[in-house]
Design an enzyme around this catalytic site. Structure first.
Site, PDB file in Angstrom:
ATOM      1  N   ARG A  91       0.847  -1.179   0.000  1.00  0.00           N
ATOM      2  CA  ARG A  91       0.000   0.000   0.000  1.00  0.00           C
ATOM      3  C   ARG A  91       0.890   1.238   0.000  1.00  0.00           C
ATOM      4  O   ARG A  91       1.783   1.374   0.839  1.00  0.00           O
ATOM      5  CB  ARG A  91      -0.859   0.010   1.254  1.00  0.00           C
ATOM      6  CG  ARG A  91      -1.790   1.166   1.241  1.00  0.00           C
ATOM      7  CD  ARG A  91      -2.269   1.541   2.590  1.00  0.00           C
ATOM      8  NE  ARG A  91      -3.375   2.454   2.415  1.00  0.00           N
ATOM      9  CZ  ARG A  91      -4.488   2.390   3.099  1.00  0.00           C
ATOM     10  NH1 ARG A  91      -4.637   1.470   4.002  1.00  0.00           N
ATOM     11  NH2 ARG A  91      -5.439   3.260   2.876  1.00  0.00           N
ATOM     12  N   ASN A 211     -11.872   7.602  11.133  1.00  0.00           N
ATOM     13  CA  ASN A 211     -11.161   8.745  11.714  1.00  0.00           C
ATOM     14  C   ASN A 211     -10.896   9.766  10.617  1.00  0.00           C
ATOM     15  O   ASN A 211     -11.021  10.958  10.819  1.00  0.00           O
ATOM     16  CB  ASN A 211      -9.842   8.298  12.341  1.00  0.00           C
ATOM     17  CG  ASN A 211     -10.087   7.603  13.666  1.00  0.00           C
ATOM     18  OD1 ASN A 211     -10.947   8.030  14.440  1.00  0.00           O
ATOM     19  ND2 ASN A 211      -9.362   6.532  13.926  1.00  0.00           N
ATOM     20  N   ARG A 241      -9.741  16.282  12.310  1.00  0.00           N
ATOM     21  CA  ARG A 241      -9.368  17.194  11.220  1.00  0.00           C
ATOM     22  C   ARG A 241     -10.532  18.113  10.864  1.00  0.00           C
ATOM     23  O   ARG A 241     -11.695  17.685  10.865  1.00  0.00           O
ATOM     24  CB  ARG A 241      -8.971  16.398   9.974  1.00  0.00           C
ATOM     25  CG  ARG A 241      -7.577  15.824  10.063  1.00  0.00           C
ATOM     26  CD  ARG A 241      -7.267  14.949   8.862  1.00  0.00           C
ATOM     27  NE  ARG A 241      -7.139  13.559   9.248  1.00  0.00           N
ATOM     28  CZ  ARG A 241      -7.129  12.535   8.410  1.00  0.00           C
ATOM     29  NH1 ARG A 241      -7.222  12.740   7.120  1.00  0.00           N
ATOM     30  NH2 ARG A 241      -7.015  11.304   8.864  1.00  0.00           N
ATOM     31  N   VAL A 333     -16.913   4.359  11.201  1.00  0.00           N
ATOM     32  CA  VAL A 333     -18.166   5.030  11.545  1.00  0.00           C
ATOM     33  C   VAL A 333     -19.290   4.582  10.598  1.00  0.00           C
ATOM     34  O   VAL A 333     -20.397   4.245  11.028  1.00  0.00           O
ATOM     35  CB  VAL A 333     -17.984   6.563  11.493  1.00  0.00           C
ATOM     36  CG1 VAL A 333     -19.302   7.272  11.773  1.00  0.00           C
ATOM     37  CG2 VAL A 333     -16.894   7.008  12.467  1.00  0.00           C
ATOM     38  N   GLU A 335     -19.733   1.892   8.967  1.00  0.00           N
ATOM     39  CA  GLU A 335     -20.190   0.511   9.172  1.00  0.00           C
ATOM     40  C   GLU A 335     -20.872   0.322  10.522  1.00  0.00           C
ATOM     41  O   GLU A 335     -21.730  -0.541  10.669  1.00  0.00           O
ATOM     42  CB  GLU A 335     -18.994  -0.458   9.109  1.00  0.00           C
ATOM     43  CG  GLU A 335     -18.405  -0.594   7.726  1.00  0.00           C
ATOM     44  CD  GLU A 335     -17.047  -1.280   7.734  1.00  0.00           C
ATOM     45  OE1 GLU A 335     -16.818  -2.152   8.591  1.00  0.00           O
ATOM     46  OE2 GLU A 335     -16.204  -0.934   6.886  1.00  0.00           O
ATOM     47  N   GLU A 385      -9.744  -3.016   2.361  1.00  0.00           N
ATOM     48  CA  GLU A 385      -8.691  -2.396   1.551  1.00  0.00           C
ATOM     49  C   GLU A 385      -7.645  -3.420   1.130  1.00  0.00           C
ATOM     50  O   GLU A 385      -7.100  -3.339   0.035  1.00  0.00           O
ATOM     51  CB  GLU A 385      -8.063  -1.229   2.335  1.00  0.00           C
ATOM     52  CG  GLU A 385      -9.073  -0.095   2.465  1.00  0.00           C
ATOM     53  CD  GLU A 385      -8.646   1.019   3.391  1.00  0.00           C
ATOM     54  OE1 GLU A 385      -8.435   0.748   4.580  1.00  0.00           O
ATOM     55  OE2 GLU A 385      -8.539   2.159   2.931  1.00  0.00           O
TER      56      GLU A 385
HETATM   57  P1  ADP Z   1      -9.218   5.027  10.336  1.00  0.00           P
HETATM   58  O1  ADP Z   1      -9.615   6.215   9.522  1.00  0.00           O
HETATM   59  O2  ADP Z   1      -8.205   5.362  11.406  1.00  0.00           O
HETATM   60  O3  ADP Z   1      -8.904   3.800   9.530  1.00  0.00           O
HETATM   61  P2  ADP Z   1     -11.599   3.579  11.154  1.00  0.00           P
HETATM   62  O4  ADP Z   1     -12.207   3.440   9.806  1.00  0.00           O
HETATM   63  O5  ADP Z   1     -11.100   2.355  11.815  1.00  0.00           O
HETATM   64  O6  ADP Z   1     -10.504   4.708  11.205  1.00  0.00           O
HETATM   65  O7  ADP Z   1     -12.694   4.267  12.105  1.00  0.00           O
HETATM   66  C1  ADP Z   1     -12.427   4.494  13.445  1.00  0.00           C
HETATM   67  C2  ADP Z   1     -13.613   5.201  14.081  1.00  0.00           C
HETATM   68  O8  ADP Z   1     -14.782   4.422  13.893  1.00  0.00           O
HETATM   69  C3  ADP Z   1     -13.498   5.347  15.589  1.00  0.00           C
HETATM   70  O9  ADP Z   1     -12.782   6.476  15.954  1.00  0.00           O
HETATM   71  C4  ADP Z   1     -14.932   5.470  16.002  1.00  0.00           C
HETATM   72  O10 ADP Z   1     -15.309   6.833  15.949  1.00  0.00           O
HETATM   73  C5  ADP Z   1     -15.700   4.728  14.933  1.00  0.00           C
HETATM   74  N1  ADP Z   1     -16.323   3.508  15.430  1.00  0.00           N
HETATM   75  C6  ADP Z   1     -15.764   2.289  15.581  1.00  0.00           C
HETATM   76  N2  ADP Z   1     -16.650   1.409  16.125  1.00  0.00           N
HETATM   77  C7  ADP Z   1     -17.795   2.108  16.302  1.00  0.00           C
HETATM   78  C8  ADP Z   1     -19.094   1.777  16.828  1.00  0.00           C
HETATM   79  N3  ADP Z   1     -19.387   0.553  17.237  1.00  0.00           N
HETATM   80  N4  ADP Z   1     -20.021   2.764  16.846  1.00  0.00           N
HETATM   81  C9  ADP Z   1     -19.740   3.997  16.418  1.00  0.00           C
HETATM   82  N5  ADP Z   1     -18.558   4.370  15.926  1.00  0.00           N
HETATM   83  C10 ADP Z   1     -17.594   3.444  15.874  1.00  0.00           C
END
Ligand code: ADP
Length: 402
Positions: A91, A211, A241, A333, A335, A385
């Site tokens: 990646r 995030n 951000r 978020v 999912e 991914e």
């Molecule tokens: P990144 O952009 O770092 O890859 P992710 O796609 O893993 O991030 O998303 C992380 C975010 O997903 C967490 O900070 C949280 O806000 C959110 N998240 C994870 N599990 C849940 C949940 N069960 N309910 C709501 N939000 C969640």
């Protein structure tokens, strides 16, 4: 093909070995805190015992060394010899405008990636480190680079140019690049399957909300616009951000608060978004949701602003694509957050979108959350991914043999 996917972060290395024929995962795992205290290695074969150990990992070279030993170990291994691995897919965050698809990495390609390091000074050098480490321990294996930016290289000029002097595009390569390409591509293809239509005939908005967050308009399987820009700071607000703001704000904060530009950029990257707008309550949607349902004003302000920002992008992509067949939510978020999806979908009623609240509450994995009468389908699709990279590796290797 057996493809080893490598995703290098500054102090981590995630890996997955995939049999691409049937898209099955043979083993996955990661190295954490490389180069520091608290190093940790997780190795999780699909048919075998998962194991983890605390171990000091000097650098990415050592991580790859440990990985290849584990993969071929007589007890824990999943291959008899490294020769069984047909290719390694790396990646790479930034491919600039040089890479519109994954490529087999030769000297010329590596030089180009080095040049792109100006555009992603934190990420690309670490990605290159992973490539070099794999080349050392697997000198005879084909290496392929897959780029976060390449899926968006199909954007038309009118979508990627900024309204600044053209010479900055020509000389400095300042333009919208877009990110999360693997995720948007993977999710768009899965969405086309759910629509039961060839992807070439679809108009899809993919909402990668984690995030980091980016929203993409995918027409006929190609990215035609996306919310992130020259850097991943642009677009909608995110965990910490700011997303897009009036650039004069940078100068104004610097002057009013007696800060340097670098200090203001740090605020925009690390103290803004959901975190800053919730008055530093949290950047994590789980925490904000718990507070939102209790009526906490800080949580409500932040999540409503997020939903509003995403709704505006989706609305603008109706215009960009001349309609939308489906909207798909993905990433941490997208999912997992029933609340963020609900706040967005409720704002989209004007487009004839109806929302199945019960289905939304019960989402596990892939799901449809629009009502049966909805003019646009709304889905949730878990992103993958690594699988996207493995698919791109197969294409790149096949193309290189022609
Ligand atoms: P990144 O952009 O770092 O890859 P992710 O796609 O893993 O991030 O998303 C992380 C975010 O997903 C967490 O900070 C949280 O806000 C959110 N998240 C994870 N599990 C849940 C949940 N069960 N309910 C709501 N939000 C969640």
């Amino acid at each position: 093909m057996k493809v080893l996917v490598i995703n290098c972060g500054s102090s981590s290395l995630k890996f997955r070995l995939i049999e691409t024929e049937n898209e099955t995962v043979i083993v996955k795992g990661l190295f954490e805190r490389i180069g520091g205290e608290g190093g940790h290695f997780v190795y999780n074969p699909t048919s075998g015992e998962k194991y983890e150990k605390d171990i000091f990992i000097k650098d990415h070279y050592e991580a790859v060394n440990i990985l290849v030993s584990a993969l071929t170990d007589p007890e824990t291994g999943v291959v008899k010899s490294l020769d069984e691995i047909d290719a390694v897919g790396h990646r790479i965050v930034h491919g600039g405008d040089k890479f519109s698809h994954a490529v087999v990495l030769d000297d010329a390609a590596i030089k180009e990636i080095e040049k792109c390091a100006d555009l992603a000074p934190i990420h690309n050098p670490v990605n290159l480190l992973g490539i070099r480490a794999c080349m050392k321990y697997m000198p005879d294996t084909i290496m392929v680079g897959a780029f976060d930016t390449s899926f968006h290289q199909t954007m038309p000029e009118e979508a990627y140019l900024y309204g600044i002097p053209y010479e900055y595009y020509k000389n400095e390569r300042i333009r919208r690049y877009g990110f999360h390409g693997m995720s948007h591509e993977y999710v768009a293809h899965e969405t086309a399957k759910l629509l039961n239509r060839p992807i070439e005939e679809t108009k899809i908005v993919t909402c990668h909300i984690g995030n980091g967050t980016s929203i993409t308009a995918v027409k006929g399987g190609k990215s035609v616009d996306t919310s992130m820009g020259f850097t991943p700071l642009a677009g909608v607000l995110m965990g910490t951000r700011s997303g897009g703001i009036d650039p004069e704000i940078v100068k104004y904060i610097a002057k009013q608060e007696n800060k340097s530009v670098q200090e203001v950029m740090d605020i925009l990257n690390n103290k803004s978004g959901l975190y800053g707008l919730s008055d530093y309550l949290s950047s994590d949607v789980r925490d904000l949701t718990a507070e939102y349902v209790k009526g906490n004003e800080n949580a409500k302000r932040a999540l409503n602003r997020l939903a509003y920002a995403i709704t505006k992008y989706i609305g603008s992509y109706f215009a960009v694509m001349g309609g939308i067949d489906a909207i798909t939510f993905t990433a941490g978020v997208g999912e997992n957050s029933w609340l963020v999806r609900k706040l967005i979908c409720e704002r989209l009623g004007g487009f004839g979108i109806t929302f199945d609240e019960k289905a939304n509450d019960e989402v596990r994995g892939t799901a449809t959350i629009s009502g049966p009468d909805s003019k646009v389908k709304v889905f949730v699709v878990p992103t993958d991914e690594e699988m996207s990279i493995a698919r791109q590796v197969v294409q790149a290797v096949t193309a290189s043999k022609k």
